[in-house]
Design a protein around this motif. Structure first.
Motif, PDB file in Angstrom:
ATOM      1  N   LEU A  32      43.570  34.430  39.422  1.00  0.00           N
ATOM      2  CA  LEU A  32      42.234  34.942  39.952  1.00  0.00           C
ATOM      3  C   LEU A  32      40.890  34.625  39.382  1.00  0.00           C
ATOM      4  O   LEU A  32      40.940  34.941  38.153  1.00  0.00           O
ATOM      5  N   ASP A  33      40.128  33.911  40.061  1.00  0.00           N
ATOM      6  CA  ASP A  33      38.695  34.019  39.611  1.00  0.00           C
ATOM      7  C   ASP A  33      37.762  34.952  40.412  1.00  0.00           C
ATOM      8  O   ASP A  33      38.340  35.646  41.445  1.00  0.00           O
ATOM      9  N   SER A  34      36.461  34.862  40.617  1.00  0.00           N
ATOM     10  CA  SER A  34      35.868  35.845  41.054  1.00  0.00           C
ATOM     11  C   SER A  34      35.797  35.739  42.585  1.00  0.00           C
ATOM     12  O   SER A  34      35.726  36.715  43.285  1.00  0.00           O
ATOM     13  N   LEU A  35      35.871  34.598  42.849  1.00  0.00           N
ATOM     14  CA  LEU A  35      35.736  34.018  44.526  1.00  0.00           C
ATOM     15  C   LEU A  35      37.108  34.491  45.006  1.00  0.00           C
ATOM     16  O   LEU A  35      37.296  35.022  46.285  1.00  0.00           O
ATOM     17  N   ASP A  36      38.398  34.258  44.312  1.00  0.00           N
ATOM     18  CA  ASP A  36      39.673  34.769  44.712  1.00  0.00           C
ATOM     19  C   ASP A  36      39.657  36.366  44.867  1.00  0.00           C
ATOM     20  O   ASP A  36      40.384  36.844  45.891  1.00  0.00           O
ATOM     21  N   TYR A  37      38.906  37.276  44.217  1.00  0.00           N
ATOM     22  CA  TYR A  37      38.840  38.518  44.369  1.00  0.00           C
ATOM     23  C   TYR A  37      38.218  38.738  45.894  1.00  0.00           C
ATOM     24  O   TYR A  37      38.733  39.744  46.446  1.00  0.00           O
ATOM     25  N   ILE A  38      37.334  37.999  46.297  1.00  0.00           N
ATOM     26  CA  ILE A  38      36.925  38.332  47.415  1.00  0.00           C
ATOM     27  C   ILE A  38      37.780  38.007  48.490  1.00  0.00           C
ATOM     28  O   ILE A  38      37.780  38.744  49.628  1.00  0.00           O
ATOM     29  N   ASP A  39      38.456  36.844  48.442  1.00  0.00           N
ATOM     30  CA  ASP A  39      39.489  36.565  49.261  1.00  0.00           C
ATOM     31  C   ASP A  39      40.773  37.782  49.312  1.00  0.00           C
ATOM     32  O   ASP A  39      41.019  38.134  50.489  1.00  0.00           O
ATOM     33  N   LYS A  79      45.839  39.459  37.543  1.00  0.00           N
ATOM     34  CA  LYS A  79      44.925  38.452  37.558  1.00  0.00           C
ATOM     35  C   LYS A  79      45.487  37.188  36.827  1.00  0.00           C
ATOM     36  O   LYS A  79      45.073  36.102  37.434  1.00  0.00           O
TER      37      LYS A  79
END
Length: 85
Positions: free
Chosen positions: A37-44, A32
């Motif tokens: 990473l932020d929450s949207l990056d985890y989706i990516d 992280k």
């Protein structure tokens, strides 16, 4: 898929997709923090994993992934499960 191949593939898409510095991607490093990473990056990240390795990712699986080694182990386990089917 061999462990080294998983690591090389993973590192390549992390550098490309998340503009990570390859020198900072080390097994013991915090995923992280290094990738910022932020929450949207985890989706990516989930989408990139699914596209590169061909298995569905459960977002809750990331709760136990802290280091790059945790990430490699997770991907390796899931790839082996997929190969057995």
């Amino acid at each position: 898929m061999e462990k080294n191949e998983i690591i090389l593939t993973t590192n390549a898409f992390l550098v490309e997709e998340f503009e990570a510095n390859p020198e900072n991607i080390k097994p013991e490093a915090n995923l992280k923090i290094v990738l910022d990473l932020d929450s949207l990056d985890y989706i990516d990240l989930v989408v990139v994993i699914e596209n590169n390795f061909g298995f569905k990712v459960n977002p809750e699986d990331f709760q136990s992934i802290i280091t790059f080694q945790d990430f490699y182990d997770y991907v390796g386990t899931r790839v082996k499960q997929k190969e057995l089917v």
